[in-house]
Design a protein around this motif. Structure first.
Motif, mmCIF file in Angstrom:
data_model
loop_
_atom_site.group_PDB
_atom_site.id
_atom_site.type_symbol
_atom_site.label_atom_id
_atom_site.label_comp_id
_atom_site.label_asym_id
_atom_site.label_seq_id
_atom_site.Cartn_x
_atom_site.Cartn_y
_atom_site.Cartn_z
ATOM 1 N N VAL A 9 0.863 -0.973 0.013
ATOM 2 C CA VAL A 9 0.084 0.183 -0.034
ATOM 3 C C VAL A 9 1.063 1.186 -0.056
ATOM 4 N N ASP A 10 0.654 2.036 -0.863
ATOM 5 C CA ASP A 10 1.362 3.423 -1.041
ATOM 6 C C ASP A 10 0.521 4.662 -0.950
ATOM 7 N N THR A 11 0.755 5.524 -0.064
ATOM 8 C CA THR A 11 -0.144 6.551 0.467
ATOM 9 C C THR A 11 0.716 7.681 1.196
ATOM 10 N N HIS A 12 0.055 8.685 1.840
ATOM 11 C CA HIS A 12 0.837 9.647 2.494
ATOM 12 C C HIS A 12 0.274 9.859 3.913
ATOM 13 N N VAL A 13 1.115 10.086 4.889
ATOM 14 C CA VAL A 13 0.846 10.201 6.269
ATOM 15 C C VAL A 13 1.321 11.778 6.863
ATOM 16 N N GLY A 14 0.404 12.116 7.667
ATOM 17 C CA GLY A 14 0.843 13.283 8.377
ATOM 18 C C GLY A 14 0.533 13.166 9.945
ATOM 19 N N ALA A 15 1.450 13.826 10.879
ATOM 20 C CA ALA A 15 1.080 13.660 12.240
ATOM 21 C C ALA A 15 0.688 14.953 12.942
ATOM 22 N N ARG A 16 -0.039 14.894 13.746
ATOM 23 C CA ARG A 16 -0.844 15.908 14.677
ATOM 24 C C ARG A 16 -0.730 15.739 16.029
ATOM 25 N N ALA A 17 -0.180 16.707 16.921
ATOM 26 C CA ALA A 17 0.039 16.620 18.376
ATOM 27 C C ALA A 17 -0.472 17.965 18.903
ATOM 28 N N GLY A 18 -1.532 18.299 19.270
ATOM 29 C CA GLY A 18 -2.072 19.642 19.610
ATOM 30 C C GLY A 18 -2.026 20.597 18.716
ATOM 31 N N ALA A 19 -1.415 21.547 19.005
ATOM 32 C CA ALA A 19 -1.316 22.706 17.784
ATOM 33 C C ALA A 19 -0.288 22.202 16.793
ATOM 34 N N LEU A 20 0.617 21.738 17.062
ATOM 35 C CA LEU A 20 1.629 21.245 16.154
ATOM 36 C C LEU A 20 1.043 20.200 15.183
ATOM 37 N N ARG A 21 1.362 20.479 13.759
ATOM 38 C CA ARG A 21 1.087 19.724 12.533
ATOM 39 C C ARG A 21 1.755 19.442 11.940
ATOM 40 N N THR A 22 2.523 18.385 11.280
ATOM 41 C CA THR A 22 3.341 18.013 10.146
ATOM 42 C C THR A 22 2.900 17.884 8.722
ATOM 43 N N GLY A 23 3.541 18.091 7.939
ATOM 44 C CA GLY A 23 3.120 17.789 6.304
ATOM 45 C C GLY A 23 3.006 16.515 6.001
ATOM 46 N N MET A 24 2.266 16.130 4.816
ATOM 47 C CA MET A 24 2.226 14.831 4.526
ATOM 48 C C MET A 24 3.569 14.401 3.747
ATOM 49 N N VAL A 25 3.884 12.959 4.077
ATOM 50 C CA VAL A 25 4.991 12.498 3.475
ATOM 51 C C VAL A 25 4.696 11.100 3.023
ATOM 52 N N PRO A 26 5.574 10.748 2.210
ATOM 53 C CA PRO A 26 5.081 9.281 1.411
ATOM 54 C C PRO A 26 5.622 8.075 2.339
ATOM 55 N N VAL A 27 4.493 7.382 2.480
ATOM 56 C CA VAL A 27 4.853 6.045 3.301
ATOM 57 C C VAL A 27 4.289 4.865 2.620
ATOM 58 N N ARG A 28 4.849 3.710 2.755
ATOM 59 C CA ARG A 28 4.603 2.413 2.280
ATOM 60 C C ARG A 28 4.536 1.192 2.969
ATOM 61 N N LEU A 29 3.427 0.458 2.919
ATOM 62 C CA LEU A 29 3.372 -0.605 3.835
ATOM 63 C C LEU A 29 3.476 -1.793 2.849
ATOM 64 N N LEU A 30 4.288 -2.802 3.527
ATOM 65 C CA LEU A 30 4.532 -4.046 3.001
ATOM 66 C C LEU A 30 4.125 -5.141 3.777
ATOM 67 N N CYS A 31 3.341 -5.913 3.469
ATOM 68 C CA CYS A 31 2.788 -6.946 4.212
ATOM 69 C C CYS A 31 2.982 -8.421 3.091
ATOM 70 N N ASP A 32 3.921 -9.043 3.723
ATOM 71 C CA ASP A 32 4.363 -10.229 3.047
ATOM 72 C C ASP A 32 3.879 -11.594 3.916
ATOM 73 N N GLY A 33 3.379 -12.555 3.010
ATOM 74 C CA GLY A 33 2.892 -13.834 3.816
ATOM 75 C C GLY A 33 1.862 -13.770 4.369
ATOM 76 N N GLY A 34 0.891 -13.085 3.898
ATOM 77 C CA GLY A 34 -0.588 -12.973 4.131
ATOM 78 C C GLY A 34 -1.173 -14.181 3.845
ATOM 79 N N ALA A 35 -1.915 -14.611 5.137
ATOM 80 C CA ALA A 35 -2.748 -15.990 4.897
ATOM 81 C C ALA A 35 -3.979 -15.967 4.353
ATOM 82 N N MET A 36 -4.652 -17.325 3.938
ATOM 83 C CA MET A 36 -5.829 -17.083 3.249
ATOM 84 C C MET A 36 -6.917 -17.464 4.210
#
Length: 282
Positions: free
Chosen positions: A225-252
């Protein structure tokens, strides 16, 4: 004894008139001064130009004055560069100090992601004299847990891909869009999508292995899964940065399991932020 009389002096002979005349000429020729060179005519001096006269009156020689001005401009330029560099370094130090204080206060931790067993809503292997083809539709669901008390995450829209794991190479089963979602603090969030592939040509040996594993419910899936993520803590907020999820060996998922329900062991996913593995600092 009677004194002898002094010897008589002979009278000097008088020079002749010719000799005297020659000596006079020689003396006159020796005493005659050399001829002076003709006087050289010098052009009249012109007064210096008015601007040169003003420069001499104001600051001395024009070349020296220009050199002083050049040195002064270079010094001022270097001074400006030094001040700008100092302000940049100060800003970086302040930003680093603020980031350290925010980390110590909020103590953020990365969320964890797990892939639920993949359910095949449609699975068919077509046999023909030419080649074997797959017609597959699978439902994928990824569950995330946010362990932070004061930090939330925001995920943007992305895309997910599913592949069938095999010893001879993964068989791509298609891709699908993934909707973004908000992941609050101390909460569980899930995102799912359906991928479909039709007419995927495979070798007869691969088709035979896939058919046998499907009957025994032992198929393995790889999900990305390829997407973008940003974090927020109170009044602080970061920009969106690219993130990738790799899930190998998923069962049926076993037979009869509802789509999206947990009916077996979940496989852990690896998170890559900026193509670098996301590690926990705990």
């Amino acid at each position: 004894m009677a004194d002898k009389p002094p010897p008589a002096t002979k009278p000097k002979p008088k020079p002749s008139a010719a000799t005297a005349d020659g000596q006079a000429r020689t003396t006159t020729s020796l005493k005659k001064p050399p001829l002076a060179p003709p006087p050289q005519v010098r052009p009249p001096l012109k007064p210096p130009p008015a601007h040169q006269y003003r420069q001499q009156q104001q600051g001395g020689h024009p070349r020296k004055r220009r050199y002083r001005n050049h040195r002064g401009g270079g010094c001022s330029g270097r001074r400006v560069c030094c001040l700008a560099s100092g302000f940049v370094l100060l800003a970086l130090c302040l930003a680093l100090a603020a980031a350290c204080l925010a980390y110590l206060y909020y103590h953020p931790r990365p969320p964890s992601f797990h892939l639920q067993p993949v359910s095949a809503t449609r699975f068919r292997i077509g046999n023909s004299s030419a080649a074997s083809a797959l017609d597959v539709t699978v439902a994928v669901k990824v569950v995330s847990w946010n362990p932070n008390d004061k930090v939330s995450f925001e995920y943007g829209d992305g895309d997910g891909r599913v592949a069938l794991a095999d010893s001879d190479g993964d068989v791509a089963l298609g891709w699908a869009p993934v909707a973004g979602f908000h992941h609050g603090a101390r909460s569980v969030a899930a995102v799912g999508f359906d991928a479909a592939a039709k007419g995927v040509v495979v070798d007869d040996a691969v088709a035979a292995r896939v058919r046998d594993r499907y009957r025994r419910r032992q198929l393995a899936f790889n999900v990305a899964v390829d997407t973008h993520v940003g974090a927020r803590a109170g009044a602080l907020r970061t920009g969106m940065v690219p993130v990738r999820l790799l899930c190998d060996g998923g069962a049926m998922a076993p037979r009869g399991a509802a789509s999206g329900s947990v009916a077996g062991p979940m496989s852990k996913c690896q998170v890559y932020l900026f193509r670098v593995r996301w590690l926990s600092l705990n």
